[in-house]
Scaffold this motif. Structure first.
Motif, PDB file in Angstrom:
ATOM      1  N   ALA A  37       1.015  -1.250   0.015  1.00 52.54           N
ATOM      2  CA  ALA A  37       0.031  -0.099  -0.076  1.00 52.54           C
ATOM      3  C   ALA A  37       1.037   1.240  -0.083  1.00 52.54           C
ATOM      4  CB  ALA A  37      -0.971  -0.010   1.155  1.00 52.54           C
ATOM      5  N   PHE A  54      -7.222   8.301   5.878  1.00 53.02           N
ATOM      6  CA  PHE A  54      -8.271   7.220   5.555  1.00 53.02           C
ATOM      7  C   PHE A  54      -8.561   7.274   4.083  1.00 53.02           C
ATOM      8  CE2 PHE A  54     -12.620   5.911   4.741  1.00 53.02           C
ATOM      9  CZ  PHE A  54     -12.331   4.547   5.150  1.00 53.02           C
ATOM     10  N   ILE A  55      -8.595   8.324   3.495  1.00 50.32           N
ATOM     11  CA  ILE A  55      -8.997   8.694   2.087  1.00 50.32           C
ATOM     12  C   ILE A  55      -7.624   7.930   1.256  1.00 50.32           C
ATOM     13  CG2 ILE A  55      -9.055  10.234   0.165  1.00 50.32           C
ATOM     14  CD1 ILE A  55     -11.073  11.807   1.890  1.00 50.32           C
ATOM     15  N   MET A  57      -5.749   5.758   2.152  1.00 47.69           N
ATOM     16  CA  MET A  57      -5.545   4.573   2.326  1.00 47.69           C
ATOM     17  C   MET A  57      -6.717   3.692   1.367  1.00 47.69           C
ATOM     18  SD  MET A  57      -7.285   1.598   3.695  1.00 47.69           S
ATOM     19  CE  MET A  57      -8.345   2.171   5.143  1.00 47.69           C
ATOM     20  N   ILE A  58      -7.857   4.247   1.273  1.00 51.46           N
ATOM     21  CA  ILE A  58      -9.026   3.685   0.601  1.00 51.46           C
ATOM     22  C   ILE A  58      -8.524   3.689  -0.742  1.00 51.46           C
ATOM     23  CG2 ILE A  58     -10.614   3.786   2.429  1.00 51.46           C
ATOM     24  CD1 ILE A  58     -11.753   6.049   0.611  1.00 51.46           C
ATOM     25  N   LYS A  59      -7.826   4.707  -1.396  1.00 54.39           N
ATOM     26  CA  LYS A  59      -7.581   4.954  -2.724  1.00 54.39           C
ATOM     27  C   LYS A  59      -6.776   3.746  -3.391  1.00 54.39           C
ATOM     28  CE  LYS A  59      -7.718   9.942  -3.392  1.00 54.39           C
ATOM     29  NZ  LYS A  59      -6.954  11.009  -3.564  1.00 54.39           N
ATOM     30  N   HIS A  60      -5.976   3.247  -2.268  1.00 53.70           N
ATOM     31  CA  HIS A  60      -5.249   1.859  -2.851  1.00 53.70           C
ATOM     32  C   HIS A  60      -6.446   0.720  -3.134  1.00 53.70           C
ATOM     33  CE1 HIS A  60      -2.280  -1.218  -2.755  1.00 53.70           C
ATOM     34  NE2 HIS A  60      -2.793  -1.949  -1.769  1.00 53.70           N
ATOM     35  N   TYR A  61      -7.486   0.883  -2.464  1.00 46.94           N
ATOM     36  CA  TYR A  61      -8.355  -0.258  -2.588  1.00 46.94           C
ATOM     37  C   TYR A  61      -9.687   0.185  -3.657  1.00 46.94           C
ATOM     38  CZ  TYR A  61      -6.128  -2.222   1.257  1.00 46.94           C
ATOM     39  OH  TYR A  61      -5.232  -2.648   2.197  1.00 46.94           O
ATOM     40  N   ASP A  62      -9.339   1.441  -3.985  1.00 44.49           N
ATOM     41  CA  ASP A  62     -10.590   2.003  -4.779  1.00 44.49           C
ATOM     42  C   ASP A  62     -11.089   1.394  -6.040  1.00 44.49           C
ATOM     43  OD1 ASP A  62     -12.777   3.956  -5.042  1.00 44.49           O
ATOM     44  OD2 ASP A  62     -11.495   4.721  -6.560  1.00 44.49           O
ATOM     45  N   ARG A  63      -9.988   1.018  -6.886  1.00 45.25           N
ATOM     46  CA  ARG A  63     -10.247   0.620  -8.178  1.00 45.25           C
ATOM     47  C   ARG A  63     -10.976  -0.751  -8.075  1.00 45.25           C
ATOM     48  NH1 ARG A  63      -8.506  -2.153 -12.757  1.00 45.25           N
ATOM     49  NH2 ARG A  63      -8.707  -1.063 -14.529  1.00 45.25           N
ATOM     50  N   TYR A  87     -17.331   3.558   2.291  1.00 44.38           N
ATOM     51  CA  TYR A  87     -16.201   4.304   2.664  1.00 44.38           C
ATOM     52  C   TYR A  87     -16.753   4.961   4.100  1.00 44.38           C
ATOM     53  CZ  TYR A  87     -13.769   3.451  -1.631  1.00 44.38           C
ATOM     54  OH  TYR A  87     -13.338   2.679  -2.723  1.00 44.38           O
ATOM     55  N   PRO A 103      -7.360  -6.069   5.387  1.00 45.09           N
ATOM     56  CA  PRO A 103      -8.415  -4.781   4.981  1.00 45.09           C
ATOM     57  C   PRO A 103      -9.252  -4.731   3.715  1.00 45.09           C
ATOM     58  CG  PRO A 103      -5.994  -4.360   5.007  1.00 45.09           C
ATOM     59  CD  PRO A 103      -6.210  -5.734   5.491  1.00 45.09           C
TER      60      PRO A 103
ATOM     61  N   VAL B  88      -0.495  -1.249   4.898  1.00 41.93           N
ATOM     62  CA  VAL B  88       0.696  -2.298   4.823  1.00 41.93           C
ATOM     63  C   VAL B  88       1.606  -1.254   4.286  1.00 41.93           C
ATOM     64  CG1 VAL B  88       1.025  -4.235   3.446  1.00 41.93           C
ATOM     65  CG2 VAL B  88      -1.158  -3.630   3.906  1.00 41.93           C
ATOM     66  N   ALA B 409      -3.421  -0.739  -8.043  1.00 40.08           N
ATOM     67  CA  ALA B 409      -3.507   0.603  -7.830  1.00 40.08           C
ATOM     68  C   ALA B 409      -2.569   1.332  -8.754  1.00 40.08           C
ATOM     69  CB  ALA B 409      -3.440   1.158  -6.610  1.00 40.08           C
TER      70      ALA B 409
END
Lengths: 211, 498
Positions: A37, A54-55, A57-63, A87, A103, B88, B409
């Motif tokens: 990440a 938080f944003i 972090m979630i950008k890593h999972y967003d796609r 989110y 996560p 991570v 990503a």
């Protein structure tokens, strides 16, 4: 409510890295959870007190979440609405998240539940707008073989029942094994397997006898 | 892990390739506002729907700092071992040392001076044609290959203009599509009416060519230039398999092929323009005899200068605009090592007339199929041009299996594989497609790949190419080269030291 949440705020920390062996080996790994990440914003932790971290972090999972939610809901605007809710729920749940699940799995589970809630609210099965799938500029310009097959499989995918669609997306497109897909969907691995089998059979038909 | 074969692999690959829509432009702004409002609930008194972020964020940060300092001082030791797994950290997978990563094993580096000197030592392989240098104007009809039973073959009319620098304009008459591509910037603008709305998609940092998927490459995939290059290469090594003919008053090469279409088609008939390498006729049939694909060029002109206004005409006004980056950032040979963390392999020798036209790097790429080859990282791509002819040389790391997938990503760089054990790779140019891997092994005796077995792919469905694994690097050379040229370029690869 407010006091309760603050009592459960975990201390700030970055976390021991996920390792292949911790997740059962490479074959058992989900594609994106093993990718590093991005570094946390300002080198700090992710807590429910830092929306910006938080944003990030979630950008890593967003796609991947967009990929799943869009295929489940069939509309980009609905996808955005659902993911706003996802989110927000995840942010609220940060204090109680203890890392029992990865996560990514945790976010997938929230996303799937929000999709189910939204579909129940709408009381209808969504259909992926076929013309949109075929006519997006970056696809429509490519009359090559693979692009056409993508259109076919997108059409067939949009017509699958919700449970089969989610199962085949998680397993075939997102790389989850049956056990972890079952964790997300809230069903046993065997049920995931049967849903995936039925979905694949339908999708193969859509691609014609050559596939 | 689920093992899939045959059609399931195809289905899975296609599912991973489905387009993923972007968020609305204000998505994260709205989310941020909601999260700050949510965060306020626990700090202040009530949620607010209208938030002045500039003021309240500052207040909150002061408050957070106090809280976090207190929490850290009280619980830091426990924090170090607790598993509140949300971030991570970088470097989580085994990485080689910086020194180990810098140089491909076994490669004797060459300096920039060596490469400059080599420019004057180009080798010459006699060609049966003179490459076109003035660009091409072409009109053609082609269809969207059908896979749904009983789907009719519908031929659509296109017009295209391709400059010798690689820029092109392509238009489809109905339904309307207009495409402008700039080879220099690696960007493409596509206009199309989607659901009644005129739309424009701006794509930047496009890949330079194969092995990246054809719809991202630097030629309109509709024209199947890869097929033309393949027929020319086959003609160079097996002239008996190719018939010399004429079409549209131009010298052409004609061949019929069975079996190279995998599950897509059973048989094909191809006529290729000798000078430009563009197919003039392609007919492909499925096993049941029905037509799978047709491409019929009705007009081609290659001996007249192409005005710039034809290459990049202004596109109609659109109501919907979107942007997309394909992650191949422009670079230079001097800078790529810094970008990717290793010295790229660069050919010392190229056929006469080819010049380096563009260099780009990509930090990570989705695997084409995700089920066979690993994901890719630290990609270096070089494209050489000789008029309309191109050669793309790429070097990339094999990332850990499953590290990226189609859900990676952008910008996330995976760790390289920590082993030099041979990977079970498939041909990067056909993986993820229903096409067969027909590449043939050959041992290289010179250059950085000396002693390595490379795989040469000369067959009429993909660009002529060589691919090889060298340590944890995957090398590809693909383009307008025949077998002899491909092997000569592969044998001249050297690690580049600036």
């Amino acid at each position: 409510m407010k006091e309760t949440r603050r009592r459960h705020v975990e201390p700030a920390m970055t976390v021991a890295p996920l390792r292949l062996e911790e997740r059962g080996g490479a074959d058992d790994a989900t594609p994106f959870e093993l990718a590093p990440a991005p570094a946390p914003v300002r080198g700090g932790p992710v807590t429910d007190e830092d929306p910006d971290a938080f944003i990030e972090m979630i950008k890593h999972y967003d796609r991947p979440l967009r990929a799943l939610v869009y295929r489940l809901m069939g509309d980009r605007d609905v996808m955005d609405d659902v993911l706003q809710d996802v989110y927000l729920r995840a942010f609220r749940a940060l204090p109680s998240f203890r890392g029992d699940a990865a996560p990514g799995t945790w976010l997938y589970r929230i996303a799937y539940n929000v999709c189910i809630d939204e579909l129940r609210r709408r009381q209808r099965q969504p259909r992926v707008p076929l013309d949109e799938m075929h006519d997006q500029p970056h696809d429509g310009i490519d009359p090559g073989d693979v692009a056409t097959m993508r259109g076919d499989v997108a059409q067939a995918l949009g017509e699958l029942p919700m449970d089969q669609r989610a199962a085949v997306l998680l397993v075939d497109a997102h790389g989850y094994d049956y056990a972890r897909a079952g964790d997300i969907l809230g069903v046993p691995p065997g049920t995931v397997g049967s849903r995936v089998s039925r979905a694949r059979a339908t999708l193969r038909l859509a691609l014609g006898p050559q596939s | 892990m689920i093992r899939r074969r045959g059609g399931d692999t195809t289905v899975a690959a296609l599912l991973r390739q489905l387009p993923v829509p972007e968020h609305a432009d204000d998505f994260f702004d709205r989310l941020r506002a909601q999260l700050y409002a949510e965060s306020d609930v626990s700090v202040d008194t009530a949620a607010s729907t209208v938030i002045d972020l500039s003021v309240r964020r500052g207040d909150r940060r002061q408050e957070r700092s106090r809280t976090q300092r207190m929490l850290r001082s009280a619980t830091a030791p426990a924090a170090a071992v607790a598993c509140f797994v949300l971030v991570v950290g970088g470097g989580l997978l085994a990485r080689r040392t910086a020194e180990e990563r810098q140089r491909p094993s076994g490669a004797a580096p060459a300096t920039a001076r060596d490469f400059t000197a080599a420019k004057n030592q180009r080798f010459v392989v006699p060609q049966p044609y003179t490459p076109a240098k003035t660009g091409v104007r072409v009109r053609f009809g082609t269809n969207m290959p059908g896979h749904v039973p009983n789907r009719e073959v519908q031929v659509q009319s296109f017009e295209g203009v391709i400059s010798p620098a690689g820029d092109y304009h392509l238009s489809r008459v109905a339904p309307s599509i207009e495409v402008n591509f700039s080879a220099q910037s690696g960007s493409r603008t596509m206009y199309q009416v989607v659901k009644g709305k005129p739309s424009v998609l701006y794509q930047s940092d496009l890949p330079l060519g194969p092995p990246e998927p054809p719809d991202q490459a630097n030629l309109p995939a509709t024209l199947s230039r890869d097929l033309g290059a393949a027929v020319r290469a086959i003609n160079a090594e097996r002239p008996a398999d190719v018939k010399r003919t004429e079409r549209l008053g131009r010298p052409a090469l004609e061949m019929t092929d069975q079996g190279s279409g995998g599950t897509l088609f059973q048989k094909q008939h191809v006529i290729v323009d000798v000078r430009t390498g563009f197919p003039l006729l392609v007919e492909q049939w499925k096993a049941d005899g029905t037509l799978y694909r047709t491409l019929d060029v009705t007009e081609i002109v290659d001996d007249q200068p192409i005005p710039a206004s034809m290459i990049a005409p202004p596109l109609p006004t659109a109501t919907t605009q979107s942007t997309e980056s394909k992650h191949f950032a422009a670079s230079t040979l001097a800078d790529v090592a810094k970008a990717v963390g290793y010295q790229p392999l660069v050919p010392l020798s190229m056929p006469a007339g080819f010049e380096l036209a563009r260099v780009a790097t990509a930090p990570s790429l989705d695997p084409v199929d995700g089920q066979t080859n690993p994901a890719y990282a630290d990609v270096v791509a070089l494209v050489y041009r000789r008029g309309l002819d191109t050669v793309t040389v790429t070097t990339r790391r094999a990332a850990p299996a499953g590290a990226l997938g189609s859900v990676s990503a952008p910008g996330v760089v995976p760790a390289p594989l920590a082993t030099t054990a041979p990977l079970q790779l498939k041909d990067p140019l056909v993986q993820g497609t229903p096409l067969p891997d027909m590449s043939q092994p050959t041992t290289i005796s010179t250059g950085a790949l000396a002693g390595d077995v490379v795989n040469v792919g000369i067959y009429p469905v993909v660009w002529p190419h060589v691919w090889a694994q060298h340590g944890d690097l995957i090398i590809t050379i693909a383009g307008d080269l025949n077998r002899r040229e491909l092997l000569q370029v592969a044998g001249s690869l050297q690690a580049y030291v600036h």
